[in-house]
Design a protein around this motif. Structure first.
Motif, short mmCIF file in Angstrom:
data_model
loop_
_atom_site.label_atom_id
_atom_site.label_comp_id
_atom_site.label_asym_id
_atom_site.label_seq_id
_atom_site.Cartn_x
_atom_site.Cartn_y
_atom_site.Cartn_z
N HIS A 1 51.64 -6.80 18.80
CA HIS A 1 52.67 -6.42 19.78
C HIS A 1 52.08 -6.44 21.17
CE1 HIS A 1 55.74 -4.62 16.97
NE2 HIS A 1 54.69 -4.71 16.18
N TYR B 1 51.99 -1.41 26.03
CA TYR B 1 53.37 -1.42 25.52
C TYR B 1 54.37 -1.36 26.67
CZ TYR B 1 51.21 -0.69 20.98
OH TYR B 1 50.46 -0.85 19.84
N TRP C 1 51.38 -3.90 12.38
CA TRP C 1 50.39 -4.22 13.40
C TRP C 1 49.32 -5.14 12.84
CZ3 TRP C 1 47.00 0.54 15.15
CH2 TRP C 1 46.23 1.01 14.09
N GLU D 1 46.39 -4.79 18.54
CA GLU D 1 46.82 -3.47 18.95
C GLU D 1 45.61 -2.57 19.21
OE1 GLU D 1 48.34 -5.15 16.63
OE2 GLU D 1 50.47 -5.13 17.17
N PHE E 1 50.54 3.04 19.33
CA PHE E 1 51.42 2.19 18.53
C PHE E 1 52.58 3.01 17.97
CE2 PHE E 1 52.52 0.48 14.29
CZ PHE E 1 52.93 -0.80 14.63
#
Lengths: 34, 387
Positions: free
Chosen positions: B187, B228, B250, B254, B286
């Motif tokens: 991500h 993020y 994940w 990450e 996360f």
């Protein structure tokens, strides 16, 4: 089930049809193979 | 020239101040215009969009982030007009979680479009703006299901270039109107700072939005969170998150490239239980920023099964947290492992018990056959430089 790979402009790059196997209990088979 | 968020925010603020002054001058009644603007600025804002995730036939997670200490209020309905409210839920958004907040909506009808609206109320009960989102619950019967999957957001320095439309993949995925999205990891690229610009092979320049926390390799909790928040600056991603629920897993970035439980630490070292403090900070960020369902008694567990009606079960696995730390780092792989014994037993048990026609195992690593060449194995394991 149809699986299609697309690019960022939504163009189809590749596609494949996968048929289900309802009698094969694939979950049990998968678990045995892992 | 690079576009810097802080500078942009300053410009925006100045613009608002100018507009504010103009409004007062035009109205000639500062006593009316001034307080109105002041109250609006004091209301809590939704800082990073809204999102849903882990949707099943009867439940879903709703996520949002405030810009100050506040309480998130969520209402949902089967009607876009919200004429009748199906469920309400609330949760705190506090500094210890960077003002992120999640609620689990339960008792939802299957196979239904669900509209939800989110707002934050500050500690005085003053409500802020409202944003509306949507998801569809899993069907109770054998209806068609459509989903998309992808991964690897903003890697290798390729961030948000507004002139190129930002993260256009999210816009494209939204146009397909999927029932849900599996994000198979990466991500963020916590170990890859976003530079102000990159040169393209044809000589053109890719100009990134840049932020302070995304301009260095992440070590602190603030920096992991900043990764993020960087992605959520993108309007395409926020629009997608509001409309399509995410099933999040994940991978390595990450935390850092090709991380393993042992051997991945910075100067803060390991906690008394042997876990890396760096990994713990990354895991915390996360879970703060993902619309992921908590598993009671197993905080921080990413692997889980999501039943999506009689046709489909989705198994999201975690190929990083429990692996043998020597995996892909030595030639003899006869006694190495990736999933770990508990996760492997869970996967076998759940697969064997699944009656769904389709069982999708979402893996954060590519799955392939090793053909005897160590370089092939390395490519399968993503052991090389960040892909």
């Amino acid at each position: 089930m149809t699986v299609t790979l697309k690019d960022v402009d939504n163009r189809d790059l590749w596609s494949v049809e996968i048929a289900p196997q309802p009698d094969a209990r694939p979950g049990r088979l998968l678990a045995q193979h892992i | 020239m690079a576009i810097a968020i802080r500078a942009k925010q300053d410009v925006t603020r100045r613009y608002l101040l100018v507009r504010s002054a103009s409004s007062v001058a035009l109205a000639g009644l500062g006593s009316l215009a001034g307080p109105y603007l002041s109250r609006a600025a004091d209301r809590p804002r939704i800082a990073s969009g809204i999102a849903s995730g882990d949707v099943s036939a009867g439940s879903a997670v709703v996520w949002a982030r405030a810009d100050r200490p506040a309480r998130m209020q969520v209402e949902c309905s089967t009607l876009e007009s919200f004429k009748t409210i199906l469920r309400v839920a609330s949760a705190d958004a506090l500094p210890e979680h960077d003002f992120t907040s999640k609620v689990l909506l339960e008792g939802l009808p299957p196979g239904q479009d669900i509209f939800y609206r989110v707002r934050f109320e500050d500690i005085g009960g003053i409500p802020g703006e409202t944003q509306v989102g949507h998801f569809r619950t899993a069907p109770a019967d054998k209806n068609s299901i459509s989903f998309v999957w992808s991964g690897d957001s903003a890697g290798q320095g390729w961030g948000i270039d507004p002139a190129r439309g930002g993260m256009r993949t999210y816009k494209t995925m939204l146009e397909n109107r999927p029932d849900f999205f599996i994000h198979s990891g990466d991500h963020i690229y916590a170990d890859c700072p976003i530079p102000t610009e990159l040169k393209l092979p044809d000589g053109r320049t890719w100009r990134n939005i840049v932020t302070e926390d995304k301009s260095t390799v992440a070590h602190s909790l603030t920096q992991f969170r900043g990764n993020y928040k960087y992605n959520l600056l993108d309007a395409n991603l926020r629009a997608f998150n509001a409309e399509v629920p995410m099933f999040a897993q994940w991978d390595d970035h990450e935390v850092t490239n090709d991380w393993s439980p042992i051997g991945t630490a910075d100067e803060t070292g390991y906690a008394e239980d042997g876990t890396s403090r760096l990994v713990a900070r990354a895991r915390r960020a996360f879970f703060e920023f993902m619309p992921i369902r908590s598993i009671p008694g197993q905080e921080g567990r990413v692997y889980r099964k999501i039943g999506y009606g009689p046709l489909l079960d989705v198994f999201l696995i975690d190929m990083r947290s429990y692996r043998d730390s020597t995996w892909n780092k030595r030639d003899d792989r006869s006694d190495t492992f990736i999933l770990g014994p508990m996760q492997l037993a869970w996967l076998k048990r759940e697969l064997a018990a699944s009656d769904a026609t389709w069982k999708v195992i979402a893996a954060d690593l590519p799955i392939g056959l090793v053909r005897g060449c160590s370089s092939s194995a390395a490519s399968i394991s993503t052991a090389g430089p960040a892909p």
